[in-house]
Design a protein around this motif. Structure first.
Motif, short mmCIF file in Angstrom:
data_model
loop_
_atom_site.label_atom_id
_atom_site.label_comp_id
_atom_site.label_asym_id
_atom_site.label_seq_id
_atom_site.Cartn_x
_atom_site.Cartn_y
_atom_site.Cartn_z
N GLY A 193 0.83 -1.21 0.00
CA GLY A 193 0.00 0.00 0.00
C GLY A 193 0.86 1.25 0.00
N LEU A 194 1.92 1.24 0.82
CA LEU A 194 2.83 2.40 0.87
C LEU A 194 3.52 2.60 -0.48
N ARG A 195 3.84 1.49 -1.14
CA ARG A 195 4.48 1.59 -2.46
C ARG A 195 3.54 2.27 -3.44
N GLN A 196 2.27 1.89 -3.39
CA GLN A 196 1.27 2.49 -4.28
C GLN A 196 1.16 3.99 -4.02
N ILE A 197 1.15 4.34 -2.72
CA ILE A 197 1.07 5.77 -2.36
C ILE A 197 2.29 6.51 -2.92
N ALA A 198 3.47 5.89 -2.70
CA ALA A 198 4.71 6.52 -3.19
C ALA A 198 4.64 6.71 -4.70
N ARG A 199 4.19 5.67 -5.40
CA ARG A 199 4.14 5.72 -6.87
C ARG A 199 3.20 6.82 -7.34
N ARG A 200 2.03 6.89 -6.69
CA ARG A 200 1.05 7.91 -7.08
C ARG A 200 1.58 9.32 -6.79
N ARG A 201 2.29 9.45 -5.69
CA ARG A 201 2.85 10.77 -5.37
C ARG A 201 3.92 11.18 -6.37
N TRP A 202 4.68 10.19 -6.85
CA TRP A 202 5.73 10.51 -7.82
C TRP A 202 5.15 10.91 -9.17
N LEU A 203 3.92 10.48 -9.46
CA LEU A 203 3.33 10.85 -10.74
C LEU A 203 3.15 12.36 -10.85
N ASP A 204 2.96 13.03 -9.72
CA ASP A 204 2.91 14.49 -9.77
C ASP A 204 3.88 15.11 -8.76
N ILE A 205 5.06 14.53 -8.70
CA ILE A 205 6.08 15.05 -7.77
C ILE A 205 6.39 16.50 -8.12
N ASP A 206 6.47 17.32 -7.10
CA ASP A 206 6.75 18.74 -7.27
C ASP A 206 8.09 19.02 -6.58
N TRP A 207 9.13 19.20 -7.40
CA TRP A 207 10.47 19.33 -6.81
C TRP A 207 10.68 20.65 -6.09
N VAL A 208 9.76 21.58 -6.29
CA VAL A 208 9.87 22.82 -5.50
C VAL A 208 9.58 22.52 -4.03
#
Lengths: 291, 444
Positions: free
Chosen positions: B416-431
């Motif tokens: 589940g945490l991996r899925q969350i991480a993956r979804r967050r990376w889809l719109d990762i904001d490096w700012v």
């Protein structure tokens, strides 16, 4: 011809804070654009939205015809970026850092980098951890030059450089820009550098692009008027595009934008005053726009 | 005095998060003390106090980082008495988080056996209770002090030296009290001696550090040579170099040193070993928390979308973590074979280490927007999850079905945490996840 960068009605907010508002622009090959703005005006955010580091909250931005958020590899290899805060790897030497970054690009100009290292006095065997802020900045700039990008974006690249290094950097930037094939966008607080190098100016104010155009147009557009009345007191004046005005008896000084000779004639006739027009330097224009 | 009070206030109330935790902690502790003073003691009441203490401690957890930053700042050199005031603020903070421990433990003791008026009327009982309160308070001060040292090492020194230091401090401050309790030699005098020596040495070193630093010859950093020797493998692994995952060996080395110490301290007790190895595996995974920020430098340097960058980063992180996980597994197998652990224990223990590492790895990868409530709560849960599971695994005859069910649950949690991480990376904001920004948030 496709623009190097094109933005339409771009907006960016962090939570409730609106950082960029309704910005539209185009960058074409040969443009050297100087971005001016007070601290917190949104310069860094604008540059980072341009490169896809952060998604816009409204509007769109394209780099070489591709959405900045989804730039393909061949487009990215045509972009160079010098961030405000370097992203160097402290544990490496300069040589290793250059080698690491060069490995990501198929066309890395080692000869150019070697030459610049010698000219700029960058020690290839120095460990990055022990380098000064200025030395780190030089290296960051070298890392952005090595693959000879068609679009070079620099976020306050000279802030920590000494005058000699700054001059060398500006000369190199001038050399890069002379072929007319590349576009350069750089932000800086050193107005004289922008005045010397840029052929177009963007002035950001409270997240809006308050002014964009070439430097000469900006200087023609925003001028200071020295107004002298015929009586002891100046009459009420209706000056089009006035930014600020100071009155002192029969005299007044006003800074106006979008100034045209026709307006001068009309004002002189209607208010019976004499007007002298003074051109302003970029720094004065910037200060007046933010007064 | 005003400066010390202001500093202590900032440690506890400096950000919304710490302020909320401090207030929650104070309210829970106040409520617990009121209940203990009026009702007979029960297990539930103690939990209220324990949660309050944890909240209060976590509420003050920026102290080591702020203390370190202020001590190293130019302001500390020019402001009058800055170092002395900083030292006093640290001591007051330790005292503030320790006093409630003494109060709660003493109140629980009285509530379990008697009542406050009865204790006051009986001089012998009063003497005993006061002694107990003093021992608890001083033990808590020792423990809290070492906890802050570990926190400081974790947050300020992000290198091999910091990792080794953190693990050794965790090991020592957890094991030494256990040995004292086993030997039944905890005494107020011994606690006071420890406190006096530790604070005197630390205080003297801290106050005279600028003079010592100015006089000492400039020496290379400890372990710098080792790190350099072990890091000459960057060619062909530039992606990993940028992410900081190219060289797993310092991490392996950092774990082996404390493990060697453990052999001396704990012998082959399975519960203790599993517990520490689980903590180590969690710490190993937690290093992935720096990866979202560092990946910014890769974005413009390759043909990846945000999704494919996540996949590449995930592979890189596991290439790195698998070495440390391997070392921990080998250590567990070695101790297990030497100590004659059952096959069931070994079979249940190894997945525990993998799950500890997986949970913290994906939590780190999911931290794409700095540290917020959710990340903090998840980090606390992830730290405790393997410890909780360890209780079932380390029994002489573990209930395999329960352990399997729990491990399956943790596996699903990691997925589940991996899925969350993956979804967050889809719109990762490096700012929002720049390293310096994360540091600013941590230091706020």
């Amino acid at each position: 011809m496709t623009s190097t960068v094109a933005a339409a009605r771009l907006g960016k907010a962090f939570g409730a804070k609106q950082v960029l508002r309704d910005i539209s622009f185009e960058v074409s090959p040969g443009d050297v654009i100087g971005v001016l703005g007070k601290n917190g005006a949104g310069k860094t955010t604008l540059l980072e939205v341009m490169l896809g580091f952060t998604p816009p909250t409204s509007g769109g931005i394209q780099v070489f015809g591709h959405e900045s958020l989804n730039l393909p590899g061949d487009i990215k290899s045509r972009v160079g970026f010098v961030p405000q805060q370097d992203e160097l790897l402290d544990q490496l030497t300069v040589r290793d850092q250059l080698r690491v970054i060069a490995s990501f690009y198929p066309h890395w100009d080692s000869a150019l980098i070697d030459r610049l290292c010698t000219e700029w006095g960058v020690d290839l065997d120095a460990r990055i951890k022990g380098m000064s802020v200025g030395e780190r900045q030089k290296l960051s700039i070298l890392l952005a030059f090595g693959h000879q990008p068609a679009l070079l974006i620099l976020d306050e690249p000279v802030a920590s450089l000494d005058p000699i290094a700054r001059r060398q950097f500006l000369e190199q930037l001038l050399a890069i820009s002379t072929d007319g094939q590349r576009a350069i966008v750089f932000s800086s607080h050193i107005v004289s550098d922008i005045e010397r190098l840029a052929n177009r100016i963007w002035i950001l104010k409270e997240g809006r692009l308050d002014w964009q155009g070439d430097l000469d147009s900006l200087k023609e557009s925003i001028v200071r008027l020295h107004i002298r009345g015929s009586g002891a007191e100046l009459p009420q004046l209706s000056i089009p595009g006035v930014i600020n005005i100071r009155r002192d008896g029969a005299f007044a000084t006003a800074v106006v934008r979008d100034w045209a000779p026709e307006a001068q004639e009309a004002l002189e006739k209607s208010a019976s005053v004499q007007i002298e027009v003074e051109s302003l330097g970029l720094e004065e224009i910037f200060v007046e726009l933010h007064r | 005095m005003k400066a010390v009070a202001r500093l202590v206030w900032s440690y506890f109330m400096g950000s919304v998060l710490t302020r909320t935790l401090t207030i929650i902690g104070a309210v829970l502790l106040g409520a617990d003390l009121c209940i203990l003073a009026t009702q007979p003691e029960s297990g539930e009441m103690l939990w209220l106090g324990i949660f309050g203490l944890i909240a209060l401690f976590v509420g003050s957890s920026w102290m080591p980082l702020m203390f370190g930053r202020l001590a190293g700042s130019h302001a500390a050199r020019v402001m009058p008495g800055a170092r002395l005031k900083l030292l006093a603020s640290a001591l007051v903070t330790v005292l503030l988080v320790s006093v409630p421990v003494g109060l709660v433990v003493t109140a629980a003791f009285i509530s379990d056996r008697s009542s406050i008026p009865e204790v006051i009327q009986n001089p012998e009982a009063l003497q005993y209770v006061l002694n107990l309160a003093a021992i608890t308070l001083t033990s808590a001060m020792i423990f809290a002090g070492w906890m802050y040292v570990a926190l400081w090492m974790m947050t300020s020194k992000r290198n091999l030296q910091g990792l080794v230091g953190t693990l050794i401090v965790i090991l020592l401050f957890t094991l030494l009290p256990v040995r004292e309790i086993r030997a039944l030699n905890v005494s107020l005098t011994w606690n006071l001696q420890q406190l006096a020596v530790v604070w005197a040495v630390f205080g003297a070193g801290f106050l005279w550090w600028p003079e010592i630093k100015a006089r000492r010859p400039r020496a290379p950093e400890p372990f710098d040579g080792v790190t350099r020797a072990l890091s000459g493998r960057s060619t062909g692994r530039e992606f990993d170099v940028v992410l900081g995952t190219a060289n797993p060996w310092p991490g392996v080395l950092a774990s082996i040193l404390p493990l060697a110490l453990m052999v001396h301290f704990v012998g082959n007790a399975p519960g203790v070993w599993l517990s520490f190895l689980a903590i180590f595996s969690t710490v190993a995974g937690a290093a992935s928390g720096q990866v979202p920020g560092r990946s910014r430098a890769l974005w413009l340097r390759g043909n990846w979308t945000r999704a494919s960058l996540f996949s590449a980063v995930e592979r890189s992180v596991w290439r790195h973590n698998v070495h440390l996980l391997g070392a921990l597994t080998l250590a567990f197998l070695g101790v297990g074979i030497y100590g004659g652990y059952s096959v069931a224990l070994l079979a249940c223990g190894i997945p525990l280490l993998v799950l500890g590492s997986a949970l913290s790895t994906y939590l780190g990868l999911a931290a794409t927007k700095g540290l917020h409530w959710l990340e903090i709560l998840c980090a606390i849960a992830v730290m405790f999850a393997p410890m909780f599971l360890m209780k079932f695994v380390s029994k002489a005859n573990p209930d395999l079905l329960t352990v399997f069910a729990l491990e399956l649950g943790f596996f699903l949690l990691a997925a589940g945490l991996r899925q969350i991480a993956r979804r967050r990376w889809l719109d990762i904001d490096w700012v929002q996840c720049r390293p310096e920004r994360v540091m600013m948030i941590r230091g706020a």
